[in-house]
Design an enzyme around this catalytic site. Structure first.
Site, PDB file in Angstrom:
ATOM      1  N   LYS A   9       0.683  -1.423   0.020  1.00  0.00           N
ATOM      2  CA  LYS A   9       0.228  -0.230   0.296  1.00  0.00           C
ATOM      3  C   LYS A   9       0.886   0.780   0.000  1.00  0.00           C
ATOM      4  CE  LYS A   9      -1.215   1.160   4.768  1.00  0.00           C
ATOM      5  NZ  LYS A   9      -2.304   1.688   5.788  1.00  0.00           N
ATOM      6  N   SER A  25      -6.425   4.794 -15.836  1.00  0.00           N
ATOM      7  CA  SER A  25      -6.543   4.343 -14.341  1.00  0.00           C
ATOM      8  C   SER A  25      -5.951   4.944 -13.563  1.00  0.00           C
ATOM      9  CB  SER A  25      -5.603   3.131 -14.660  1.00  0.00           C
ATOM     10  OG  SER A  25      -4.641   3.183 -14.769  1.00  0.00           O
ATOM     11  N   TYR A  58      -6.959   0.184 -12.046  1.00  0.00           N
ATOM     12  CA  TYR A  58      -5.502  -1.097 -12.344  1.00  0.00           C
ATOM     13  C   TYR A  58      -4.529   0.271 -12.225  1.00  0.00           C
ATOM     14  CZ  TYR A  58      -6.561   0.941 -17.563  1.00  0.00           C
ATOM     15  OH  TYR A  58      -6.482   1.330 -18.579  1.00  0.00           O
ATOM     16  N   ALA A  75     -12.336   8.059 -12.689  1.00  0.00           N
ATOM     17  CA  ALA A  75     -12.486   7.677 -11.215  1.00  0.00           C
ATOM     18  C   ALA A  75     -12.830   8.907 -10.470  1.00  0.00           C
ATOM     19  CB  ALA A  75     -11.364   7.561 -10.745  1.00  0.00           C
TER      20      ALA A  75
END
Length: 130
Positions: A9, A25, A58, A75
């Site tokens: 992360k 993305s 992605y 997004a």
């Protein structure tokens, strides 16, 4: 049986770009990708700390050391420039790999520069904010 675990992360990255018309993305600075162990086109989940949105997409590479975190396409309706996000990737692991597995945790400041952070996450642990 494979078990899904957190692979890596990037914690509290700041979104620097958002482009609804861009084909893509999430653009991530190539250096940050390498620190986290992310590959281009790898599936990720994004959690927006600012507004609570969560989504899957992605990764595509942004220029090395640009510190770009760019939200692209649809997004960008949900996640905006200046939002703080957490970027997660999960992996599939065999039972024999579980005990030795540790996710890569990358912590960044508000300019997306890597900063020291804990090696492991623990319940109720708080990272000092810069």
């Amino acid at each position: 049986m494979l078990i899904s675990l957190l692979k890596c992360k990037i914690h509290r990255a700041t979104v620097t770009e958002a482009d609804i018309n861009y084909v893509g993305s999430l653009s991530i600075d190539e250096e940050l990708m390498e620190l986290a162990g992310l590959r281009e086109y790898e599936e990720i989940m994004i959690s927006d700390v600012t507004n609570g949105e969560r989504l899957h997409t992605y990764v595509i590479k942004a220029p090395r050391r640009s510190r770009v975190i760019g939200v692209n396409g649809a997004a960008a309706h949900k996640i905006h420039v200046g939002d703080q996000i957490i970027i997660f990737s999960f992996g599939q692991y065999e039972p024999g790999e579980l005990e030795a597995h540790l996710p890569r945790l990358v912590f960044v400041d508000r300019s997306n520069n890597p900063i020291p952070g804990p090696v492991l996450e623990r319940h109720a642990a708080v990272v000092e904010r810069y």
